[in-house]
Design a protein around this motif. Structure first.
Motif, PDB file in Angstrom:
ATOM      1  N   GLU A 117      -6.442  16.256  -1.028  1.00 10.84           N
ATOM      2  CA  GLU A 117      -6.993  14.914  -1.179  1.00 10.84           C
ATOM      3  C   GLU A 117      -5.919  13.867  -0.918  1.00 10.84           C
ATOM      4  OE1 GLU A 117     -10.708  15.562  -4.256  1.00 10.84           O
ATOM      5  OE2 GLU A 117      -8.871  14.697  -5.064  1.00 10.84           O
ATOM      6  N   LYS A 118      -6.382  12.646  -0.651  1.00 11.36           N
ATOM      7  CA  LYS A 118      -5.475  11.531  -0.380  1.00 11.36           C
ATOM      8  C   LYS A 118      -6.047  10.264  -1.003  1.00 11.36           C
ATOM      9  CE  LYS A 118      -7.867  10.465   3.902  1.00 11.36           C
ATOM     10  NZ  LYS A 118      -7.812  10.495   5.346  1.00 11.36           N
ATOM     11  N   THR A 119      -5.174   9.279  -1.194  1.00 11.92           N
ATOM     12  CA  THR A 119      -5.617   7.974  -1.668  1.00 11.92           C
ATOM     13  C   THR A 119      -4.573   6.932  -1.303  1.00 11.92           C
ATOM     14  OG1 THR A 119      -6.616   6.803  -3.524  1.00 11.92           O
ATOM     15  CG2 THR A 119      -4.592   8.041  -3.984  1.00 11.92           C
ATOM     16  N   THR A 120      -4.968   5.682  -1.400  1.00 13.83           N
ATOM     17  CA  THR A 120      -4.043   4.569  -1.234  1.00 13.83           C
ATOM     18  C   THR A 120      -4.041   3.773  -2.523  1.00 13.83           C
ATOM     19  OG1 THR A 120      -4.491   4.421   1.137  1.00 13.83           O
ATOM     20  CG2 THR A 120      -3.514   2.482   0.094  1.00 13.83           C
ATOM     21  N   LEU A 121      -2.854   3.544  -3.053  1.00 14.50           N
ATOM     22  CA  LEU A 121      -2.681   2.702  -4.241  1.00 14.50           C
ATOM     23  C   LEU A 121      -1.830   1.504  -3.850  1.00 14.50           C
ATOM     24  CD1 LEU A 121      -1.951   5.416  -6.964  1.00 14.50           C
ATOM     25  CD2 LEU A 121      -4.151   4.408  -6.334  1.00 14.50           C
ATOM     26  N   PHE A 122      -1.781   0.495  -4.704  1.00 15.69           N
ATOM     27  CA  PHE A 122      -1.002  -0.708  -4.430  1.00 15.69           C
ATOM     28  C   PHE A 122      -0.005  -0.940  -5.551  1.00 15.69           C
ATOM     29  CE2 PHE A 122      -4.872  -1.012  -2.062  1.00 15.69           C
ATOM     30  CZ  PHE A 122      -4.461  -1.530  -0.847  1.00 15.69           C
ATOM     31  N   LEU A 123       1.292  -0.964  -5.186  1.00 20.78           N
ATOM     32  CA  LEU A 123       2.369  -1.135  -6.158  1.00 20.78           C
ATOM     33  C   LEU A 123       3.334  -2.205  -5.681  1.00 20.78           C
ATOM     34  CD1 LEU A 123       3.197   2.619  -6.844  1.00 20.78           C
ATOM     35  CD2 LEU A 123       1.852   1.085  -8.281  1.00 20.78           C
ATOM     36  N   SER A 124       4.070  -2.754  -6.614  1.00 17.17           N
ATOM     37  CA  SER A 124       5.119  -3.702  -6.248  1.00 17.17           C
ATOM     38  C   SER A 124       6.312  -2.932  -5.692  1.00 17.17           C
ATOM     39  CB  SER A 124       5.528  -4.530  -7.459  1.00 17.17           C
ATOM     40  OG  SER A 124       5.989  -3.684  -8.482  1.00 17.17           O
TER      41      SER A 124
ATOM     42  N   PRO B 297       0.830  -1.210   0.000  1.00 18.14           N
ATOM     43  CA  PRO B 297       0.000   0.000   0.000  1.00 18.14           C
ATOM     44  C   PRO B 297       0.866   1.263   0.000  1.00 18.14           C
ATOM     45  CG  PRO B 297      -0.118  -1.104   2.135  1.00 18.14           C
ATOM     46  CD  PRO B 297       0.723  -1.954   1.245  1.00 18.14           C
ATOM     47  N   ILE B 298       0.523   2.185  -0.867  1.00 21.70           N
ATOM     48  CA  ILE B 298       1.222   3.462  -1.015  1.00 21.70           C
ATOM     49  C   ILE B 298       0.230   4.564  -0.663  1.00 21.70           C
ATOM     50  CG2 ILE B 298       2.459   4.977  -2.627  1.00 21.70           C
ATOM     51  CD1 ILE B 298       3.666   2.123  -2.186  1.00 21.70           C
ATOM     52  N   LEU B 299       0.576   5.401   0.313  1.00 14.80           N
ATOM     53  CA  LEU B 299      -0.288   6.514   0.693  1.00 14.80           C
ATOM     54  C   LEU B 299       0.176   7.768  -0.031  1.00 14.80           C
ATOM     55  CD1 LEU B 299       0.043   5.327   4.238  1.00 14.80           C
ATOM     56  CD2 LEU B 299      -2.222   5.848   3.354  1.00 14.80           C
TER      57      LEU B 299
ATOM     58  N   GLN C  27       9.515  -2.381   0.582  1.00 11.73           N
ATOM     59  CA  GLN C  27       8.665  -3.455   1.094  1.00 11.73           C
ATOM     60  C   GLN C  27       8.468  -3.373   2.606  1.00 11.73           C
ATOM     61  OE1 GLN C  27       9.720  -7.307  -0.318  1.00 11.73           O
ATOM     62  NE2 GLN C  27       7.938  -8.274   0.597  1.00 11.73           N
ATOM     63  N   HIS C  28       9.456  -2.851   3.322  1.00 14.68           N
ATOM     64  CA  HIS C  28       9.373  -2.800   4.782  1.00 14.68           C
ATOM     65  C   HIS C  28       9.379  -1.379   5.327  1.00 14.68           C
ATOM     66  CE1 HIS C  28       9.973  -7.091   4.675  1.00 14.68           C
ATOM     67  NE2 HIS C  28      11.056  -6.917   3.950  1.00 14.68           N
ATOM     68  N   GLY C  29       9.242  -0.394   4.465  1.00 18.99           N
ATOM     69  CA  GLY C  29       9.363   0.993   4.902  1.00 18.99           C
ATOM     70  C   GLY C  29       8.043   1.728   4.958  1.00 18.99           C
ATOM     71  N   LEU C  30       8.159   3.001   5.253  1.00 12.48           N
ATOM     72  CA  LEU C  30       7.021   3.908   5.299  1.00 12.48           C
ATOM     73  C   LEU C  30       6.806   4.454   3.892  1.00 12.48           C
ATOM     74  CD1 LEU C  30       5.085   5.332   7.300  1.00 12.48           C
ATOM     75  CD2 LEU C  30       6.789   7.149   7.458  1.00 12.48           C
ATOM     76  N   ASN C  31       5.744   4.074   3.243  1.00 14.28           N
ATOM     77  CA  ASN C  31       5.492   4.465   1.859  1.00 14.28           C
ATOM     78  C   ASN C  31       4.419   5.541   1.800  1.00 14.28           C
ATOM     79  OD1 ASN C  31       7.266   2.639   0.237  1.00 14.28           O
ATOM     80  ND2 ASN C  31       6.176   1.116   1.448  1.00 14.28           N
ATOM     81  N   ARG C  32       4.803   6.740   2.258  1.00 12.99           N
ATOM     82  CA  ARG C  32       3.930   7.913   2.245  1.00 12.99           C
ATOM     83  C   ARG C  32       4.579   8.962   1.356  1.00 12.99           C
ATOM     84  NH1 ARG C  32       2.323   9.064   8.519  1.00 12.99           N
ATOM     85  NH2 ARG C  32       1.267   7.104   8.889  1.00 12.99           N
TER      86      ARG C  32
ATOM     87  N   GLU D  20       5.833  25.481  -9.197  1.00 12.50           N
ATOM     88  CA  GLU D  20       6.414  24.246  -9.712  1.00 12.50           C
ATOM     89  C   GLU D  20       5.949  23.074  -8.854  1.00 12.50           C
ATOM     90  OE1 GLU D  20       8.291  23.681 -12.429  1.00 12.50           O
ATOM     91  OE2 GLU D  20       8.050  25.791 -12.949  1.00 12.50           O
ATOM     92  N   MET D  21       5.522  22.021  -9.511  1.00 11.41           N
ATOM     93  CA  MET D  21       5.056  20.834  -8.803  1.00 11.41           C
ATOM     94  C   MET D  21       6.238  20.034  -8.282  1.00 11.41           C
ATOM     95  SD  MET D  21       2.361  19.541 -11.680  1.00 11.41           S
ATOM     96  CE  MET D  21       3.640  19.608 -12.932  1.00 11.41           C
ATOM     97  N   SER D  22       6.021  19.383  -7.131  1.00 10.49           N
ATOM     98  CA  SER D  22       7.034  18.462  -6.636  1.00 10.49           C
ATOM     99  C   SER D  22       6.333  17.232  -6.044  1.00 10.49           C
ATOM    100  CB  SER D  22       7.943  19.124  -5.606  1.00 10.49           C
ATOM    101  OG  SER D  22       7.229  19.456  -4.455  1.00 10.49           O
ATOM    102  N   PHE D  23       7.110  16.173  -5.920  1.00 14.17           N
ATOM    103  CA  PHE D  23       6.613  14.914  -5.382  1.00 14.17           C
ATOM    104  C   PHE D  23       7.753  14.314  -4.579  1.00 14.17           C
ATOM    105  CE2 PHE D  23       6.318  10.272  -5.696  1.00 14.17           C
ATOM    106  CZ  PHE D  23       5.067  10.056  -5.187  1.00 14.17           C
ATOM    107  N   ALA D  24       7.498  13.963  -3.322  1.00 10.99           N
ATOM    108  CA  ALA D  24       8.578  13.457  -2.467  1.00 10.99           C
ATOM    109  C   ALA D  24       7.980  12.607  -1.354  1.00 10.99           C
ATOM    110  CB  ALA D  24       9.372  14.618  -1.876  1.00 10.99           C
ATOM    111  N   PRO D  25       8.819  11.761  -0.739  1.00 12.29           N
ATOM    112  CA  PRO D  25       8.374  11.041   0.444  1.00 12.29           C
ATOM    113  C   PRO D  25       8.055  12.038   1.555  1.00 12.29           C
ATOM    114  CG  PRO D  25      10.459  10.159  -0.365  1.00 12.29           C
ATOM    115  CD  PRO D  25      10.191  11.411  -1.117  1.00 12.29           C
ATOM    116  N   THR D  26       7.150  11.650   2.438  1.00  7.66           N
ATOM    117  CA  THR D  26       6.826  12.501   3.582  1.00  7.66           C
ATOM    118  C   THR D  26       6.759  11.648   4.838  1.00  7.66           C
ATOM    119  OG1 THR D  26       5.288  14.141   4.478  1.00  7.66           O
ATOM    120  CG2 THR D  26       4.301  12.356   3.210  1.00  7.66           C
ATOM    121  N   ALA D  27       7.253  12.186   5.925  1.00  2.00           N
ATOM    122  CA  ALA D  27       7.203  11.499   7.220  1.00  2.00           C
ATOM    123  C   ALA D  27       6.018  12.001   8.041  1.00  2.00           C
ATOM    124  CB  ALA D  27       8.496  11.720   7.985  1.00  2.00           C
TER     125      ALA D  27
END
Length: 150
Positions: A83-90, A52-54, A126-131, A141-148
């Motif tokens: 907005e938010k969603t959860t997707l599922f990725l390998s 699951p990817i948040l 696989q074992h981390g925080l996927n937010r 300018e748009m950006s996309f990054a991990p968030t804690a």
């Protein structure tokens, strides 16, 4: 028609005033769910190793358009402000493509929605925080990054 006029007035006033257009972070708890009709891929796990990817998107004056998000070339969702969603990725490396677009559910025809797409790397652990978080800086300018943050 009234929404278009309001959007055009707001956008024109923001451009004339030279105001900062950066987005405002919101927590996952404060965010509302992306409407189901706006999620077109990866809504359910299709592989045994799917993670699951948040994903969430900031709120703010620079965020009147939906972002069309593609993952590894597959159109996946249209995410709006706060907005938010959860997707599922390998697990592993993926490429996120983000492009602002007008949709019928947000202010259609907004000129600032028409910008070039941007691509970002995304590592799914696989074992981390996927937010992850979509945001916009002072230069719009748009950006996309991990968030804690929650």
């Amino acid at each position: 028609m009234k929404r278009i006029a309001i959007a055009a007035t707001f956008g024109f006033a923001a451009l004339l005033s030279g105001c900062a257009l950066s987005s405002t972070p919101v927590s996952f708890a404060e965010s509302k769910a992306v409407p189901a009709s706006m999620v077109v891929a990866f809504q359910k796990p299709t592989a045994t190793d799917a993670i699951p990817i948040l994903l969430k998107r900031d709120a703010g004056t620079a965020t009147v358009c939906r972002f069309q998000v593609s993952i590894d070339g597959t159109k996946s969702l249209f995410i709006g402000p706060a907005e938010k969603t959860t997707l599922f990725l390998s697990p592993g490396q993926h490429v996120i493509t983000v492009e602002p677009v007008s949709t019928d559910t947000l202010m259609p025809g907004v000129m600032s929605c028409h910008r070039s797409p941007r691509e970002f790397p995304m590592a799914v652990d696989q074992h981390g925080l996927n937010r992850f978080r979509f945001s916009t800086d002072d230069n719009n300018e748009m950006s996309f990054a991990p968030t804690a943050t929650d």
